[in-house]
Design a protein around this motif. Sequence first.
Motif, PDB file in Angstrom:
ATOM      1  N   ASP A 265       0.793  -1.225   0.000  1.00 56.22           N
ATOM      2  CA  ASP A 265       0.000   0.000   0.000  1.00 56.22           C
ATOM      3  C   ASP A 265       0.829   1.280   0.000  1.00 56.22           C
ATOM      4  O   ASP A 265       0.304   2.360   0.269  1.00 56.22           O
ATOM      5  N   SER A 266       2.134   1.170  -0.311  1.00 56.93           N
ATOM      6  CA  SER A 266       2.948   2.388  -0.319  1.00 56.93           C
ATOM      7  C   SER A 266       2.604   3.236  -1.535  1.00 56.93           C
ATOM      8  O   SER A 266       2.106   2.735  -2.553  1.00 56.93           O
ATOM      9  N   GLU A 267       2.881   4.522  -1.445  1.00 57.52           N
ATOM     10  CA  GLU A 267       2.628   5.422  -2.563  1.00 57.52           C
ATOM     11  C   GLU A 267       3.462   5.016  -3.772  1.00 57.52           C
ATOM     12  O   GLU A 267       3.027   5.152  -4.922  1.00 57.52           O
ATOM     13  N   ALA A 268       4.683   4.504  -3.517  1.00 59.74           N
ATOM     14  CA  ALA A 268       5.556   4.086  -4.614  1.00 59.74           C
ATOM     15  C   ALA A 268       4.950   2.924  -5.385  1.00 59.74           C
ATOM     16  O   ALA A 268       4.961   2.900  -6.617  1.00 59.74           O
ATOM     17  N   ASP A 269       4.397   1.945  -4.653  1.00 54.27           N
ATOM     18  CA  ASP A 269       3.782   0.793  -5.313  1.00 54.27           C
ATOM     19  C   ASP A 269       2.576   1.225  -6.134  1.00 54.27           C
ATOM     20  O   ASP A 269       2.366   0.752  -7.258  1.00 54.27           O
ATOM     21  N   LYS A 270       1.777   2.109  -5.567  1.00 55.65           N
ATOM     22  CA  LYS A 270       0.607   2.602  -6.287  1.00 55.65           C
ATOM     23  C   LYS A 270       1.030   3.372  -7.537  1.00 55.65           C
ATOM     24  O   LYS A 270       0.429   3.229  -8.606  1.00 55.65           O
ATOM     25  N   ALA A 271       2.075   4.176  -7.401  1.00 54.33           N
ATOM     26  CA  ALA A 271       2.554   4.966  -8.535  1.00 54.33           C
ATOM     27  C   ALA A 271       3.048   4.066  -9.657  1.00 54.33           C
ATOM     28  O   ALA A 271       2.792   4.321 -10.837  1.00 54.33           O
ATOM     29  N   ILE A 272       3.748   2.989  -9.300  1.00 54.08           N
ATOM     30  CA  ILE A 272       4.253   2.056 -10.311  1.00 54.08           C
ATOM     31  C   ILE A 272       3.094   1.379 -11.023  1.00 54.08           C
ATOM     32  O   ILE A 272       3.063   1.289 -12.248  1.00 54.08           O
ATOM     33  N   GLY A 273       2.129   0.899 -10.247  1.00 54.96           N
ATOM     34  CA  GLY A 273       0.978   0.223 -10.837  1.00 54.96           C
ATOM     35  C   GLY A 273       0.192   1.120 -11.769  1.00 54.96           C
ATOM     36  O   GLY A 273      -0.142   0.746 -12.897  1.00 54.96           O
ATOM     37  N   LEU A 274      -0.092   2.328 -11.324  1.00 50.04           N
ATOM     38  CA  LEU A 274      -0.840   3.281 -12.150  1.00 50.04           C
ATOM     39  C   LEU A 274      -0.009   3.724 -13.344  1.00 50.04           C
ATOM     40  O   LEU A 274      -0.524   3.933 -14.437  1.00 50.04           O
ATOM     41  N   GLY A 275       1.298   3.844 -13.111  1.00 46.99           N
ATOM     42  CA  GLY A 275       2.184   4.257 -14.192  1.00 46.99           C
ATOM     43  C   GLY A 275       2.269   3.245 -15.306  1.00 46.99           C
ATOM     44  O   GLY A 275       2.473   3.600 -16.472  1.00 46.99           O
ATOM     45  N   LEU A 276       2.113   1.970 -14.975  1.00 43.06           N
ATOM     46  CA  LEU A 276       2.151   0.916 -15.987  1.00 43.06           C
ATOM     47  C   LEU A 276       0.816   0.757 -16.706  1.00 43.06           C
ATOM     48  O   LEU A 276       0.706  -0.025 -17.647  1.00 43.06           O
ATOM     49  N   GLY A 277      -0.186   1.488 -16.242  1.00 40.30           N
ATOM     50  CA  GLY A 277      -1.444   1.477 -16.980  1.00 40.30           C
ATOM     51  C   GLY A 277      -2.657   0.964 -16.235  1.00 40.30           C
ATOM     52  O   GLY A 277      -3.724   0.818 -16.831  1.00 40.30           O
ATOM     53  N   ALA A 278      -2.525   0.677 -14.933  1.00 40.84           N
ATOM     54  CA  ALA A 278      -3.705   0.264 -14.171  1.00 40.84           C
ATOM     55  C   ALA A 278      -4.666   1.441 -14.048  1.00 40.84           C
ATOM     56  O   ALA A 278      -4.250   2.596 -13.998  1.00 40.84           O
ATOM     57  N   ASP A 279      -5.956   1.142 -14.003  1.00 40.40           N
ATOM     58  CA  ASP A 279      -6.966   2.191 -13.895  1.00 40.40           C
ATOM     59  C   ASP A 279      -7.322   2.518 -12.452  1.00 40.40           C
ATOM     60  O   ASP A 279      -7.803   3.606 -12.149  1.00 40.40           O
ATOM     61  N   ASP A 280      -7.093   1.565 -11.561  1.00 41.46           N
ATOM     62  CA  ASP A 280      -7.445   1.770 -10.165  1.00 41.46           C
ATOM     63  C   ASP A 280      -6.593   0.839  -9.304  1.00 41.46           C
ATOM     64  O   ASP A 280      -5.962  -0.108  -9.806  1.00 41.46           O
ATOM     65  N   TYR A 281      -6.572   1.098  -8.005  1.00 39.76           N
ATOM     66  CA  TYR A 281      -5.718   0.360  -7.080  1.00 39.76           C
ATOM     67  C   TYR A 281      -6.453   0.248  -5.750  1.00 39.76           C
ATOM     68  O   TYR A 281      -6.832   1.268  -5.172  1.00 39.76           O
ATOM     69  N   ILE A 282      -6.697  -0.968  -5.297  1.00 43.93           N
ATOM     70  CA  ILE A 282      -7.373  -1.166  -4.029  1.00 43.93           C
ATOM     71  C   ILE A 282      -6.477  -1.999  -3.120  1.00 43.93           C
ATOM     72  O   ILE A 282      -5.866  -2.979  -3.556  1.00 43.93           O
ATOM     73  N   THR A 283      -6.363  -1.586  -1.874  1.00 43.07           N
ATOM     74  CA  THR A 283      -5.426  -2.217  -0.944  1.00 43.07           C
ATOM     75  C   THR A 283      -6.106  -3.303  -0.111  1.00 43.07           C
ATOM     76  O   THR A 283      -7.207  -3.106   0.402  1.00 43.07           O
ATOM     77  N   LYS A 284      -5.460  -4.444  -0.010  1.00 43.27           N
ATOM     78  CA  LYS A 284      -5.937  -5.531   0.848  1.00 43.27           C
ATOM     79  C   LYS A 284      -5.643  -5.189   2.302  1.00 43.27           C
ATOM     80  O   LYS A 284      -4.588  -4.625   2.597  1.00 43.27           O
ATOM     81  N   PRO A 285      -6.513  -5.573   3.219  1.00 40.68           N
ATOM     82  CA  PRO A 285      -7.830  -6.182   2.984  1.00 40.68           C
ATOM     83  C   PRO A 285      -8.847  -5.118   2.565  1.00 40.68           C
ATOM     84  O   PRO A 285      -8.771  -3.972   2.988  1.00 40.68           O
TER      85      PRO A 285
END
Length: 232
Positions: free
Chosen positions: A83-103
């Motif tokens: 759930d770090s900002e870096a992980d979210k940035a990488i995921g969105l940067g690669l083209g994901a449309d949204d990001y939801i953190t477990k749980p």
Amino acid sequence: MAHAVLLVEDDIEISEMVKTHMMKEGFKVIQAYDGESALQSFSKGAIDLILLDLMLPKANGMDFLQVVRKQSTIPVLIMSAKDSEADKAIGLGLGADDYITKPFSMVELTARVKAAIRRATNYSKSVEKDVKTIIHIGQLTIDLENYLVTKENKEIKLTSKEFQILKMFMCSPNRVFTKAQIYQFVWHEDYYGDENVINVHMRRLREKIEEDPSHPKYIKTIWGIGYKLGEF
């Protein structure tokens, strides 16, 4: 006709829980437990959205996402314990449309899935009647009807979000857009000040369309306000 969701999750318990809930909501669910089987399922087509875990065996989620984005603008929602900002940035940067953190709650997941599919469906139906279908700005050309962007007659591969951001600017060349307005226009949701999402998508878009992303000509930053299309 039920929308088909490709669920890529190696934790069988989580996968079954999500599948059961999504099926109750009327979705068709195709399960994959590793990156390789996910690619096989994706290659068969007829999928409306991908729910993607990042930590996968055989081929990780990031690698899978990169392959998907080379071929499709299908909505991708990342599900991750990271759930770090870096992980979210990488995921969105690669083209994901949204990001939801477990749980996460099934209610929130379902709402995000429905919103993503609704946006993709509405966007693909037709372009606005009051704008041209082909717009030229500088060396860039955007074909709104065929979702095609070219620069000097060479195609530029954009994600669905990048395309919508560029479309927004090229359809309103004299308008300055705030980050809140960009988020509401592209994501069709209220903006809660998460600048990182806008910054990541803007950076990736500039890397694709600008000669020098550090000194952009097509999408100018209006400091303290937002962005606007450059003048040509």
